[in-house]
Write a protein that holds these residues in place. Structure first.
Motif, PDB file in Angstrom:
ATOM      1  N   THR A 250       0.844  -1.200   0.000  1.00 36.95           N
ATOM      2  CA  THR A 250       0.000   0.000   0.000  1.00 36.95           C
ATOM      3  C   THR A 250       0.874   1.243   0.000  1.00 36.95           C
ATOM      4  N   ASP A 251       0.374   2.267  -0.637  1.00 38.20           N
ATOM      5  CA  ASP A 251       1.052   3.567  -0.595  1.00 38.20           C
ATOM      6  C   ASP A 251       0.401   4.477   0.441  1.00 38.20           C
ATOM      7  N   LYS A 252      -0.770   4.058   0.925  1.00 39.85           N
ATOM      8  CA  LYS A 252      -1.500   4.861   1.908  1.00 39.85           C
ATOM      9  C   LYS A 252      -0.728   4.879   3.227  1.00 39.85           C
ATOM     10  N   LYS A 253      -0.775   6.005   3.911  1.00 44.34           N
ATOM     11  CA  LYS A 253      -0.108   6.140   5.212  1.00 44.34           C
ATOM     12  C   LYS A 253      -1.150   6.022   6.319  1.00 44.34           C
ATOM     13  N   TYR A 254      -0.883   5.168   7.273  1.00 41.76           N
ATOM     14  CA  TYR A 254      -1.774   4.940   8.411  1.00 41.76           C
ATOM     15  C   TYR A 254      -1.117   5.521   9.663  1.00 41.76           C
ATOM     16  N   ASN A 255      -0.981   6.843   9.702  1.00 45.77           N
ATOM     17  CA  ASN A 255      -0.288   7.512  10.803  1.00 45.77           C
ATOM     18  C   ASN A 255      -0.962   7.322  12.145  1.00 45.77           C
ATOM     19  N   ASP A 256      -2.276   7.103  12.144  1.00 48.30           N
ATOM     20  CA  ASP A 256      -3.014   6.977  13.400  1.00 48.30           C
ATOM     21  C   ASP A 256      -3.143   5.530  13.874  1.00 48.30           C
ATOM     22  N   VAL A 257      -2.422   4.617  13.233  1.00 46.30           N
ATOM     23  CA  VAL A 257      -2.453   3.192  13.598  1.00 46.30           C
ATOM     24  C   VAL A 257      -1.164   2.834  14.321  1.00 46.30           C
ATOM     25  N   THR A 258      -1.291   2.061  15.387  1.00 46.43           N
ATOM     26  CA  THR A 258      -0.125   1.514  16.081  1.00 46.43           C
ATOM     27  C   THR A 258      -0.205  -0.003  16.009  1.00 46.43           C
ATOM     28  N   VAL A 259       0.786  -0.614  15.420  1.00 49.92           N
ATOM     29  CA  VAL A 259       0.852  -2.071  15.287  1.00 49.92           C
ATOM     30  C   VAL A 259       1.667  -2.598  16.463  1.00 49.92           C
ATOM     31  N   ILE A 260       1.137  -3.631  17.130  1.00 53.93           N
ATOM     32  CA  ILE A 260       1.803  -4.186  18.310  1.00 53.93           C
ATOM     33  C   ILE A 260       1.810  -5.710  18.250  1.00 53.93           C
ATOM     34  N   PRO A 261       2.783  -6.330  18.909  1.00 48.86           N
ATOM     35  CA  PRO A 261       2.783  -7.793  18.971  1.00 48.86           C
ATOM     36  C   PRO A 261       1.706  -8.269  19.943  1.00 48.86           C
ATOM     37  N   ALA A 262       1.030  -9.328  19.583  1.00 53.75           N
ATOM     38  CA  ALA A 262      -0.002  -9.883  20.460  1.00 53.75           C
ATOM     39  C   ALA A 262       0.612 -10.746  21.559  1.00 53.75           C
ATOM     40  N   ARG A 263       1.842 -11.205  21.356  1.00 50.53           N
ATOM     41  CA  ARG A 263       2.497 -12.125  22.285  1.00 50.53           C
ATOM     42  C   ARG A 263       3.957 -11.724  22.449  1.00 50.53           C
ATOM     43  N   GLY A 264       4.567 -12.324  23.434  1.00 51.87           N
ATOM     44  CA  GLY A 264       6.007 -12.191  23.584  1.00 51.87           C
ATOM     45  C   GLY A 264       6.703 -13.070  22.552  1.00 51.87           C
ATOM     46  N   SER A 265       8.014 -13.118  22.600  1.00 48.31           N
ATOM     47  CA  SER A 265       8.797 -13.897  21.640  1.00 48.31           C
ATOM     48  C   SER A 265       8.766 -15.376  21.976  1.00 48.31           C
ATOM     49  N   MET A 266       8.847 -16.216  20.933  1.00 48.99           N
ATOM     50  CA  MET A 266       8.867 -17.665  21.132  1.00 48.99           C
ATOM     51  C   MET A 266       9.887 -18.274  20.182  1.00 48.99           C
ATOM     52  N   GLY A 267      10.737 -19.120  20.699  1.00 45.85           N
ATOM     53  CA  GLY A 267      11.696 -19.824  19.865  1.00 45.85           C
ATOM     54  C   GLY A 267      12.897 -18.976  19.493  1.00 45.85           C
ATOM     55  N   LYS A 268      13.754 -19.556  18.667  1.00 41.37           N
ATOM     56  CA  LYS A 268      15.002 -18.894  18.289  1.00 41.37           C
ATOM     57  C   LYS A 268      14.937 -18.256  16.908  1.00 41.37           C
ATOM     58  N   ASP A 269      13.913 -18.551  16.129  1.00 39.67           N
ATOM     59  CA  ASP A 269      13.813 -18.018  14.772  1.00 39.67           C
ATOM     60  C   ASP A 269      13.261 -16.599  14.824  1.00 39.67           C
ATOM     61  N   VAL A 270      14.160 -15.633  14.866  1.00 33.88           N
ATOM     62  CA  VAL A 270      13.793 -14.220  15.029  1.00 33.88           C
ATOM     63  C   VAL A 270      12.885 -13.746  13.895  1.00 33.88           C
ATOM     64  N   GLU A 271      13.104 -14.260  12.703  1.00 35.66           N
ATOM     65  CA  GLU A 271      12.347 -13.815  11.536  1.00 35.66           C
ATOM     66  C   GLU A 271      10.834 -13.994  11.717  1.00 35.66           C
ATOM     67  N   THR A 272      10.413 -15.062  12.406  1.00 38.47           N
ATOM     68  CA  THR A 272       8.979 -15.329  12.550  1.00 38.47           C
ATOM     69  C   THR A 272       8.423 -14.889  13.906  1.00 38.47           C
ATOM     70  N   GLN A 273       9.217 -14.202  14.704  1.00 36.09           N
ATOM     71  CA  GLN A 273       8.709 -13.713  15.982  1.00 36.09           C
ATOM     72  C   GLN A 273       7.854 -12.472  15.754  1.00 36.09           C
ATOM     73  N   SER A 274       6.886 -12.299  16.633  1.00 38.38           N
ATOM     74  CA  SER A 274       5.911 -11.219  16.446  1.00 38.38           C
ATOM     75  C   SER A 274       6.559  -9.835  16.385  1.00 38.38           C
ATOM     76  N   ASN A 275       7.613  -9.577  17.151  1.00 33.52           N
ATOM     77  CA  ASN A 275       8.256  -8.263  17.093  1.00 33.52           C
ATOM     78  C   ASN A 275       8.754  -7.936  15.679  1.00 33.52           C
ATOM     79  N   ASN A 276       9.370  -8.894  15.018  1.00 32.22           N
ATOM     80  CA  ASN A 276       9.861  -8.686  13.658  1.00 32.22           C
ATOM     81  C   ASN A 276       8.697  -8.459  12.700  1.00 32.22           C
TER      82      ASN A 276
END
Length: 194
Positions: A17-43
């Motif tokens: 998308t090219d649209k800007k969602y300045n009023d949206v905050t994206v957050i992880p629903a959970r803490g980190s799990m496992g060693k694969d950083v790529e698939t952790q919610s923070n990433n």
């Protein structure tokens, strides 16, 4: 809020998308799990936020901790702030896991896995293992979104692939009927035949 996992990573990578969602905050629903950083919610949160041109917060804490450690860390200002945002989630994008697969991924001891499965667990979401009726048969001590918050979220979007997870989705829909589903054709057919 967005959970982690390979399906959520694919979801995030597919956003365009090219649209800007300045009023949206994206957050992880959970803490980190496992060693694969790529698939952790923070990433996944950081990637999603960049693609949406929005704000984001991270939850820099493992998903599973001892109760005392969790209580202590959840009082840290940055973590506490993110947890407060999680409780106010109005849109949740999440994956669903098969009970046995998720128990092994979380490195739960084999005797405990057998106990969970013997109680009829078919799926896992948010650290809760549930049977076909949606009854909780086992709960992990985890941080992040919980079932009470899940039940009250305005928009819940479940994304999964693989007809083997159909039972888990049906069970979860007994907990919250307000779920938008994104899945593949085989999984949809499996759901319709049950």
């Amino acid at each position: 809020s967005i959970t982690g996992g390979s399906t959520m990573l694919e979801f995030s990578n597919s956003i365009k998308t090219d649209k800007k969602y300045n009023d949206v905050t994206v957050i992880p629903a959970r803490g980190s799990m496992g060693k694969d950083v790529e698939t952790q919610s923070n990433n996944i949160v950081a990637t999603t936020s960049k693609k949406l041109h929005s704000q984001y917060k991270l939850l820099n804490i493992p998903d599973q901790l001892g109760e005392e450690s969790m209580k202590m860390l959840s009082q840290e200002p940055e973590i506490k702030n993110t947890l407060e945002f999680i409780q106010k989630t109005d849109i949740l994008v999440f994956g669903i896991g098969k009970a046995e697969e998720m128990a092994k991924r979380r490195r739960i001891p084999e005797d405990k896995v057998n106990e969970i499965l013997s109680k009829g667990a078919v799926g896992e979401a948010f650290g809760h293992y549930f049977n076909e009726e949606g009854e909780i048969v086992y709960k992990l001590n985890t941080i992040g979104i919980d079932l009470e918050t899940f039940k009250n979220i305005k928009e819940s979007i479940a994304i999964f692939a693989g007809k083997g997870k159909a039972d888990a989705l049906i069970a979860l829909s007994n907990i919250n009927k307000n779920i938008v589903l994104i899945t593949d054709e085989d999984s949809a057919q499996a759901i319709l035949t049950q």
